[in-house]
Motif scaffolding. Structure first.
Motif, PDB file in Angstrom:
ATOM      1  N   PRO A  46      -2.336   6.480   3.131  1.00 19.65           N
ATOM      2  CA  PRO A  46      -2.685   5.149   2.621  1.00 19.65           C
ATOM      3  C   PRO A  46      -4.163   4.809   2.788  1.00 19.65           C
ATOM      4  O   PRO A  46      -4.712   4.048   2.004  1.00 19.65           O
ATOM      5  CB  PRO A  46      -1.818   4.202   3.456  1.00 19.65           C
ATOM      6  CG  PRO A  46      -0.701   5.034   3.961  1.00 19.65           C
ATOM      7  CD  PRO A  46      -1.257   6.430   4.105  1.00 19.65           C
ATOM      8  N   LEU A  84      -6.676   2.493   0.542  1.00 19.93           N
ATOM      9  CA  LEU A  84      -7.268   1.280   1.105  1.00 19.93           C
ATOM     10  C   LEU A  84      -8.772   1.390   1.279  1.00 19.93           C
ATOM     11  O   LEU A  84      -9.459   0.373   1.297  1.00 19.93           O
ATOM     12  CB  LEU A  84      -6.602   0.961   2.442  1.00 19.93           C
ATOM     13  CG  LEU A  84      -5.113   0.636   2.353  1.00 19.93           C
ATOM     14  CD1 LEU A  84      -4.523   0.469   3.742  1.00 19.93           C
ATOM     15  CD2 LEU A  84      -4.863  -0.600   1.512  1.00 19.93           C
ATOM     16  N   ALA A 123       0.836  -1.206   0.000  1.00 18.41           N
ATOM     17  CA  ALA A 123       0.000   0.000   0.000  1.00 18.41           C
ATOM     18  C   ALA A 123       0.869   1.255   0.000  1.00 18.41           C
ATOM     19  O   ALA A 123       0.574   2.223  -0.712  1.00 18.41           O
ATOM     20  CB  ALA A 123      -0.940  -0.001   1.201  1.00 18.41           C
TER      21      ALA A 123
END
Length: 66
Positions: A58, A62, A46
Motif C-alpha cells: 500500500p 500512498l 487503500a
C-alpha cells in the motif's frame, strides 16, 4: 507512480476501477486530479485500491506523486 498511471498500466477505466474499489468513478477522477489526497485515504480504501490494481505494498499507492 501515480494512481492514474497504475490504473492505465492495468488497463482499467475509471469506471472499472471504481466498481472494483466500491466508490464512484467521479471520486476516482478526484483522486487522479489531486482534488482528494491519495495519502489521506483510509487504510481500508487503500487496501481495496491495492487489490484492484494488483499492488502488493500500500505504501506504493500512498506515496504516489499526486
Amino acid at each position: 507512480m501515480s494512481l492514474k498511471e497504475l490504473r492505465l498500466k492495468r488497463g482499467l477505466s475509471q469506471r472499472e476501477l471504481a466498481e472494483k474499489v466500491g466508490i464512484s468513478y467521479g471520486r476516482i477522477g478526484d483522486y487522479e486530479q489531486g482534488r482528494y489526497n491519495v495519502g489521506g485515504m483510509s487504510l481500508d480504501l487503500a487496501i481495496k485500491f491495492c487489490d484492484a490494481l494488483r499492488v502488493a505494498n500500500p505504501r506504493k499507492l500512498l506515496d504516489s506523486d499526486i
